[in-house]
Design a protein around this motif. Structure first.
Motif, PDB file in Angstrom:
ATOM      1  N   ALA A   1     -19.624  21.594  27.224  1.00  0.00           N
ATOM      2  CA  ALA A   1     -19.519  21.955  25.841  1.00  0.00           C
ATOM      3  C   ALA A   1     -17.959  21.758  25.460  1.00  0.00           C
ATOM      4  O   ALA A   1     -17.821  21.477  24.100  1.00  0.00           O
ATOM      5  N   VAL A   2     -17.137  22.117  26.168  1.00  0.00           N
ATOM      6  CA  VAL A   2     -15.420  21.825  25.927  1.00  0.00           C
ATOM      7  C   VAL A   2     -15.366  20.324  25.561  1.00  0.00           C
ATOM      8  O   VAL A   2     -14.773  20.039  24.577  1.00  0.00           O
ATOM      9  N   THR A   3     -16.067  19.570  26.508  1.00  0.00           N
ATOM     10  CA  THR A   3     -15.820  18.053  26.275  1.00  0.00           C
ATOM     11  C   THR A   3     -16.413  17.611  24.967  1.00  0.00           C
ATOM     12  O   THR A   3     -15.566  16.861  24.415  1.00  0.00           O
ATOM     13  N   LEU A   4     -17.522  18.025  24.788  1.00  0.00           N
ATOM     14  CA  LEU A   4     -18.028  17.529  23.349  1.00  0.00           C
ATOM     15  C   LEU A   4     -17.403  17.880  22.184  1.00  0.00           C
ATOM     16  O   LEU A   4     -17.565  17.465  21.281  1.00  0.00           O
ATOM     17  N   ASP A   5     -17.206  19.422  22.513  1.00  0.00           N
ATOM     18  CA  ASP A   5     -16.507  19.871  21.367  1.00  0.00           C
ATOM     19  C   ASP A   5     -15.321  19.378  20.902  1.00  0.00           C
ATOM     20  O   ASP A   5     -14.986  19.146  19.665  1.00  0.00           O
ATOM     21  N   ARG A   6     -14.534  19.172  21.850  1.00  0.00           N
ATOM     22  CA  ARG A   6     -13.326  18.303  21.651  1.00  0.00           C
ATOM     23  C   ARG A   6     -13.375  16.861  20.970  1.00  0.00           C
ATOM     24  O   ARG A   6     -12.635  16.492  20.334  1.00  0.00           O
ATOM     25  N   LEU A   7     -14.577  16.458  21.224  1.00  0.00           N
ATOM     26  CA  LEU A   7     -14.839  15.001  20.656  1.00  0.00           C
ATOM     27  C   LEU A   7     -15.771  15.330  19.317  1.00  0.00           C
ATOM     28  O   LEU A   7     -15.945  14.208  18.782  1.00  0.00           O
TER      29      LEU A   7
ATOM     30  N   ALA B   1     -25.230  23.308  23.422  1.00  0.00           N
ATOM     31  CA  ALA B   1     -25.226  23.306  22.060  1.00  0.00           C
ATOM     32  C   ALA B   1     -24.952  24.544  21.754  1.00  0.00           C
ATOM     33  O   ALA B   1     -24.030  24.845  20.569  1.00  0.00           O
ATOM     34  N   GLU B   2     -25.528  25.507  22.340  1.00  0.00           N
ATOM     35  CA  GLU B   2     -25.517  27.136  21.795  1.00  0.00           C
ATOM     36  C   GLU B   2     -23.687  27.176  22.137  1.00  0.00           C
ATOM     37  O   GLU B   2     -23.176  27.968  21.419  1.00  0.00           O
ATOM     38  N   ILE B   3     -23.245  26.766  23.441  1.00  0.00           N
ATOM     39  CA  ILE B   3     -21.716  27.159  23.654  1.00  0.00           C
ATOM     40  C   ILE B   3     -20.963  26.544  22.594  1.00  0.00           C
ATOM     41  O   ILE B   3     -19.825  27.024  22.255  1.00  0.00           O
ATOM     42  N   VAL B   4     -21.195  25.124  22.198  1.00  0.00           N
ATOM     43  CA  VAL B   4     -20.446  24.435  21.182  1.00  0.00           C
ATOM     44  C   VAL B   4     -20.497  25.403  19.769  1.00  0.00           C
ATOM     45  O   VAL B   4     -19.511  25.569  19.240  1.00  0.00           O
ATOM     46  N   ALA B   5     -21.457  25.853  19.471  1.00  0.00           N
ATOM     47  CA  ALA B   5     -21.679  26.613  18.356  1.00  0.00           C
ATOM     48  C   ALA B   5     -20.973  27.823  18.216  1.00  0.00           C
ATOM     49  O   ALA B   5     -20.275  28.263  17.261  1.00  0.00           O
ATOM     50  N   LEU B   6     -20.990  28.419  19.477  1.00  0.00           N
ATOM     51  CA  LEU B   6     -20.040  29.743  19.709  1.00  0.00           C
ATOM     52  C   LEU B   6     -18.779  29.543  19.569  1.00  0.00           C
ATOM     53  O   LEU B   6     -17.710  30.320  19.088  1.00  0.00           O
ATOM     54  N   ARG B   7     -18.168  28.517  20.209  1.00  0.00           N
ATOM     55  CA  ARG B   7     -16.818  27.932  20.064  1.00  0.00           C
ATOM     56  C   ARG B   7     -16.322  27.683  18.829  1.00  0.00           C
ATOM     57  O   ARG B   7     -15.304  28.159  18.300  1.00  0.00           O
ATOM     58  N   ARG B   8     -17.281  27.136  17.917  1.00  0.00           N
ATOM     59  CA  ARG B   8     -16.844  26.873  16.571  1.00  0.00           C
ATOM     60  C   ARG B   8     -16.856  28.081  15.795  1.00  0.00           C
ATOM     61  O   ARG B   8     -15.967  28.039  14.778  1.00  0.00           O
ATOM     62  N   SER B   9     -17.587  29.031  16.010  1.00  0.00           N
ATOM     63  CA  SER B   9     -17.839  30.146  15.277  1.00  0.00           C
ATOM     64  C   SER B   9     -16.583  30.978  15.637  1.00  0.00           C
ATOM     65  O   SER B   9     -16.073  31.525  14.691  1.00  0.00           O
ATOM     66  N   ALA B  10     -16.075  30.881  16.928  1.00  0.00           N
ATOM     67  CA  ALA B  10     -14.877  31.691  17.297  1.00  0.00           C
ATOM     68  C   ALA B  10     -13.643  31.053  16.560  1.00  0.00           C
ATOM     69  O   ALA B  10     -12.657  31.838  16.482  1.00  0.00           O
ATOM     70  N   ARG B  11     -13.765  29.781  16.441  1.00  0.00           N
ATOM     71  CA  ARG B  11     -12.428  29.215  15.592  1.00  0.00           C
ATOM     72  C   ARG B  11     -12.458  29.464  14.175  1.00  0.00           C
ATOM     73  O   ARG B  11     -11.783  28.974  13.323  1.00  0.00           O
ATOM     74  N   GLY B  12     -13.595  30.015  13.766  1.00  0.00           N
ATOM     75  CA  GLY B  12     -13.797  30.324  12.241  1.00  0.00           C
ATOM     76  C   GLY B  12     -14.493  28.992  11.597  1.00  0.00           C
ATOM     77  O   GLY B  12     -14.746  28.821  10.379  1.00  0.00           O
ATOM     78  N   GLY B  13     -14.783  28.099  12.359  1.00  0.00           N
ATOM     79  CA  GLY B  13     -15.481  26.900  11.806  1.00  0.00           C
ATOM     80  C   GLY B  13     -17.078  27.050  11.665  1.00  0.00           C
ATOM     81  O   GLY B  13     -17.471  28.266  11.992  1.00  0.00           O
ATOM     82  N   THR B  14     -17.698  26.146  10.996  1.00  0.00           N
ATOM     83  CA  THR B  14     -19.157  26.327  11.082  1.00  0.00           C
ATOM     84  C   THR B  14     -19.954  25.705  12.136  1.00  0.00           C
ATOM     85  O   THR B  14     -19.514  24.659  12.852  1.00  0.00           O
ATOM     86  N   ALA B  15     -20.943  26.472  12.507  1.00  0.00           N
ATOM     87  CA  ALA B  15     -21.527  25.782  13.751  1.00  0.00           C
ATOM     88  C   ALA B  15     -22.513  24.690  13.113  1.00  0.00           C
ATOM     89  O   ALA B  15     -22.817  23.831  13.763  1.00  0.00           O
TER      90      ALA B  15
END
Length: 131
Positions: free
Chosen positions: A45-51, A117-131
């Protein structure tokens, strides 16, 4: 006295995880399953979210794995919309397809992609972005 090692964030440490290796063994060996669905899913999730990968793209690939299998999904020219993350995911799926040949392992792979996918969504949500 030796200098203190440089401090690295959890993201940096997890981004160095060998996701292909965890997939290869975690999908088929019970002993590695917790690592795959824990650190492995977070590292992916970290890798793909960064991309810039969107969670819905990973859910879509999970459905492809469910219906066509790991080898089929790994053989797609672009399993994700952008070339760099597509190459990363294709490498992971290709490595997993070498050993995970049972329907159970492929189902686990699809569940793992959904967890990522869930972890990526949580990371985005925590940053205030949309999942």
């Amino acid at each position: 006295m030796s200098p203190a090692p440089e401090s690295r964030s959890d993201d940096e440490v997890l981004a160095g995880t060998d996701v292909t290796l965890l997939l290869r063994y975690g999908l088929t060996e019970e002993a590695f399953r917790t690592a795959l669905f824990g650190d492995g899913a977070i590292a992916a999730a970290v890798t793909l979210d960064r991309l810039g990968v969107l969670p819905r793209s990973l859910v879509f690939v999970a459905e492809i794995v469910r219906s066509g299998g790991l080898a089929y999904a790994a053989g797609l020219p672009e399993p994700l919309p952008s070339p760099e993350p597509a190459a990363v995911l294709r490498d992971w799926l290709s490595g997993a397809a070498q050993t995970a040949t049972t329907p159970e392992a492929e189902t686990r792979a699809a569940r793992w992609l959904e967890a990522v996918a869930e972890i990526v969504a949580l990371r985005r949500s925590a940053r205030g972005g949309t999942a």
